[in-house]
Design a protein around this motif. Structure first.
Motif, PDB file in Angstrom:
ATOM      1  N   ILE A  92      74.006 -65.303 -89.130  1.00  0.00           N
ATOM      2  CA  ILE A  92      74.121 -65.108 -87.681  1.00  0.00           C
ATOM      3  C   ILE A  92      74.036 -63.626 -87.339  1.00  0.00           C
ATOM      4  N   ASP A  93      73.395 -63.297 -86.212  1.00  0.00           N
ATOM      5  CA  ASP A  93      73.353 -61.890 -85.802  1.00  0.00           C
ATOM      6  C   ASP A  93      74.510 -61.578 -84.859  1.00  0.00           C
ATOM      7  N   PHE A  94      74.628 -60.303 -84.481  1.00  0.00           N
ATOM      8  CA  PHE A  94      75.784 -59.858 -83.695  1.00  0.00           C
ATOM      9  C   PHE A  94      75.802 -60.432 -82.279  1.00  0.00           C
ATOM     10  N   GLN A  95      74.709 -61.046 -81.868  1.00  0.00           N
ATOM     11  CA  GLN A  95      74.645 -61.686 -80.556  1.00  0.00           C
ATOM     12  C   GLN A  95      74.859 -63.192 -80.640  1.00  0.00           C
ATOM     13  N   GLY A  96      75.162 -63.667 -81.848  1.00  0.00           N
ATOM     14  CA  GLY A  96      75.451 -65.082 -82.018  1.00  0.00           C
ATOM     15  C   GLY A  96      74.255 -65.952 -82.312  1.00  0.00           C
ATOM     16  N   ASN A  97      73.083 -65.336 -82.541  1.00  0.00           N
ATOM     17  CA  ASN A  97      71.877 -66.108 -82.824  1.00  0.00           C
ATOM     18  C   ASN A  97      71.761 -66.411 -84.308  1.00  0.00           C
ATOM     19  N   LYS A  98      71.342 -67.627 -84.637  1.00  0.00           N
ATOM     20  CA  LYS A  98      71.113 -67.997 -86.029  1.00  0.00           C
ATOM     21  C   LYS A  98      69.813 -67.356 -86.519  1.00  0.00           C
ATOM     22  N   ILE A  99      69.781 -66.924 -87.784  1.00  0.00           N
ATOM     23  CA  ILE A  99      68.634 -66.255 -88.376  1.00  0.00           C
ATOM     24  C   ILE A  99      68.073 -67.115 -89.503  1.00  0.00           C
ATOM     25  N   LYS A 100      66.766 -67.101 -89.669  1.00  0.00           N
ATOM     26  CA  LYS A 100      66.136 -67.824 -90.774  1.00  0.00           C
ATOM     27  C   LYS A 100      66.603 -67.256 -92.115  1.00  0.00           C
TER      28      LYS A 100
END
Length: 236
Positions: free
Chosen positions: A227-235
């Motif tokens: 997860i990134d610092f904005q709450g988005n899931k990453i591949k």
């Protein structure tokens, strides 16, 4: 609610910012660093009540054991959250064609083996508290460790180490899921630190604020996520 945190790599950059923001919120923080006494910013925060400065070299078994003993002694009810922020980048001028074995091994030893050794050493302290209380582990990864998102080779030793860190994060998440743990790998963004450089668009305070928001709102569904610092899931 006040929690107890352990933050590694706490002498500067994102690690120091974690300590600042967590202590400002009233949490107890164990700030681990190779040389905490050499960080003026950290020394200003240490009061040995809410913020403890702890010497810890995550590549040294003896240092890890001593740091763990210090945390256990001063946190009799255990630790709630471990933020594995410590890491190295290696020589950033090296390319895929010029990176020697020695650099790969140095970066891997710190970013993967050191992180895992520190985590495994602290697991008994994380397990000390209320079994009904969710314990959390954040491993600081990077989007450059994403195999699915890789478009061109960059910082080979660091990229490979973060890809490996992502794998052990997922493995540990699976192993600890039945013990009410949530383990994630996190991308802090391109942050304006010594590593990120002056052209980076994200300020440390914004990155850490975002990561703490992610930590605060994690559920079991996010266990083993990237997860990134904005709450988005990453591949992966």
């Amino acid at each position: 609610m006040s929690l107890t945190y352990v933050v590694t790599g706490a002498s500067r950059g994102l690690g120091l910012e974690f300590v600042k923001q967590l202590s400002a919120k009233g949490h107890q923080v164990f700030a681990l660093a190779r040389h905490p006494e050499q960080s003026p910013g950290l020394q200003q925060l240490i009061d040995n009540k809410s913020v403890f400065g702890v010497q810890a070299d995550i590549t040294c078994e003896k240092s890890i054991k001593e740091a763990t003993a210090h945390v256990k002694k001063n946190a009799p009810e255990g630790v709630d959250v471990l933020i594995n922020n410590a890491g190295i980048s290696g020589d950033m001028k090296l390319t895929l064609d010029t990176t020697p074995k020695k650099v790969y091994m140095q970066v891997f030893e710190t970013n993967v083996c050191g992180t895992m050794d520190m985590t495994c050493s602290l697991l008994p302290v994380l397990r000390m508290g209320d079994k009904e209380k969710t314990k959390k582990i954040l491993n600081m990864s990077s989007i450059i460790g994403s195999i699915g998102g890789m478009s061109k080779p960059t910082l080979p030793a660091l990229s490979v180490s973060k890809a490996a860190l992502n794998m052990v994060t997922r493995m540990m998440a699976n192993r600890l899921s039945k013990e009410n743990f949530i383990v994630i790998a996190a991308h802090p963004g391109w942050v304006k630190t010594d590593f990120g450089g002056k052209n980076a668009p994200v300020q440390p305070k914004d990155s850490v604020q975002g990561l703490l928001h992610v930590l605060d709102h994690l559920t079991s569904k996010e266990n083993g996520s990237f997860i990134d610092f904005q709450g988005n899931k990453i591949k992966w």
